[in-house]
Write an enzyme that holds these catalytic residues in place. Structure first.
Site, PDB file in Angstrom:
ATOM      1  N   THR A   1      36.584  42.526  31.774  1.00 39.88           N
ATOM      2  CA  THR A   1      38.027  42.474  31.972  1.00 39.88           C
ATOM      3  C   THR A   1      38.280  41.557  33.149  1.00 39.88           C
ATOM      4  OG1 THR A   1      40.043  43.809  32.221  1.00 39.88           O
ATOM      5  CG2 THR A   1      38.126  44.502  33.495  1.00 39.88           C
TER       6      THR A   1
ATOM      7  N   VAL B   1      42.429  41.350  25.742  1.00 43.18           N
ATOM      8  CA  VAL B   1      42.598  40.279  26.713  1.00 43.18           C
ATOM      9  C   VAL B   1      42.898  40.921  28.058  1.00 43.18           C
ATOM     10  CG1 VAL B   1      43.888  38.204  27.337  1.00 43.18           C
ATOM     11  CG2 VAL B   1      43.536  38.776  24.917  1.00 43.18           C
ATOM     12  N   CYS B   2      42.204  40.465  29.089  1.00 44.03           N
ATOM     13  CA  CYS B   2      42.449  40.935  30.451  1.00 44.03           C
ATOM     14  C   CYS B   2      42.325  42.474  30.509  1.00 44.03           C
ATOM     15  CB  CYS B   2      43.811  40.440  30.924  1.00 44.03           C
ATOM     16  SG  CYS B   2      44.083  40.520  32.701  1.00 44.03           S
ATOM     17  N   THR B   3      43.297  43.144  31.107  1.00 46.30           N
ATOM     18  CA  THR B   3      43.203  44.599  31.272  1.00 46.30           C
ATOM     19  C   THR B   3      43.510  45.365  29.995  1.00 46.30           C
ATOM     20  OG1 THR B   3      45.463  44.596  32.156  1.00 46.30           O
ATOM     21  CG2 THR B   3      43.651  44.571  33.747  1.00 46.30           C
TER      22      THR B   3
END
Length: 319
Positions: A124, A104-106
């Site tokens: 990302t 998730v995300c970074t």
């Protein structure tokens, strides 16, 4: 039905919503169908971690004591900027053992640092796509979608997109009805298509520095059904078509044609979501001309037809 273990990796500086968003989805599935998921959280030493918002999370165990999970979920957050080398090493050794690898995300940056995204397409948070691409050239970074699936590896964009991805995984595991029930409980959509853009067309492109080009951008947004050919737009900017096309791309980061495509798609999406207008009327109002042309644009950009998009996302009742 086999129980799937979901292991969420915790570390100092993790983004709390990257953790709790997907966990609420999997926990909702477990409540709906007991025995479907076994959810565990783990940090390097089993010690509590401090999130980027100063929330303290207490893990279930240490990573050293964690068994190989079905789904290994790696959240993002400020802690991915300078990760503990032990965490990267643990991911490098244990990531390949997971049946499904999710970020998730970074969190994608941690997976890439562990070599787990080499040769794969990934995404990302939009603000870090450039860094991911620069630091890990073996990764094919796609900055547009809210999540990307490449084999058993799934990566998602910023924060709330982790919920979209988790709903997609639950739908894959347990069926649409279960995922829909969870989405309704969480009061979220089921589900934004993975290749839906991370943000609006206007935000995705830079604002031009020169006034004539900014005026053209505004004109495109206000007249998606108009003549938006390069020749017409160049005349509005009082430039030659060749000069206009070169200047527009230099100042906005996209070609005029690509910008027009994004504006028209976004306009059509809004009408499908917020009005009861017919598809033929929407296709004309959005500059596509015909329903078939609009359908092709939707399938290419979003992987779904206009009628299905409306069924998922309409906020106004049809009349």
């Amino acid at each position: 039905m086999a129980q799937r273990t979901v292991l969420v990796v915790l570390f100092d500086g993790v983004q709390s919503l990257d953790v709790t968003g997907p966990l609420e989805v999997f926990a909702g599935a477990e409540s709906h169908i007991p025995g479907s998921y076994r959810i565990r959280t783990a940090s390097l030493d089993g010690a509590p971690v401090r999130t980027s918002s100063a929330l303290t999370l207490v893990p279930d165990q240490s990573l050293a004591d964690a068994s190989e999970p079905h789904t290994l979920l790696v959240p993002g957050g400020q802690g991915t900027r300078h990760p503990d080398p032990r965490l990267t090493d643990w991911l490098r050794r244990h990531g390949p053992g997971a049946e499904r690898l999710v970020s998730v995300c970074t969190g994608a940056i941690l997976l890439a640092a562990a070599g787990l995204l080499d040769g794969r397409r990934a995404t990302t948070h939009w603000a870090y796509c450039g860094k991911l691409a620069r630091d890990h050239p073996a990764v094919e970074v796609d900055p547009d979608p809210i999540y990307v699936r490449d084999g058993h590896v799934a990566t998602s964009a910023g924060v709330t997109s982790g919920i979209d991805l988790a709903l997609a995984l639950v739908e894959e595991d347990l069926g649409r009805d279960v995922a829909l029930c969870i989405a309704r409980h969480l009061v979220v959509f089921l589900r934004r298509p993975g290749n839906q853009a991370q943000f609006s067309a206007q935000l995705a492109a830079q604002t031009a520095r020169r006034e004539p080009l900014r005026e053209v951008q505004q004109w495109i947004s206000e007249h998606p059904d108009g003549d938006l050919s390069v020749e017409s737009l160049a005349a509005r900017a009082r430039l030659s078509p060749r000069h206009f096309a070169r200047a527009f791309q230099a100042e906005t980061g996209v070609t005029p044609g690509r910008y027009v495509d994004r504006i028209r798609l976004e306009h059509a999406r809004r009408l499908l979501e917020d009005t009861a207008d017919g598809v033929e009327e929407i296709s004309r109002a959005s500059g596509y001309g015909t329903p078939e042309a609009m359908r092709r644009a939707f399938v290419k950009a979003l992987g779904t037809a206009p009628a299905e998009y409306r069924r998922r996302f309409r906020t106004a009742p049809a009349h």
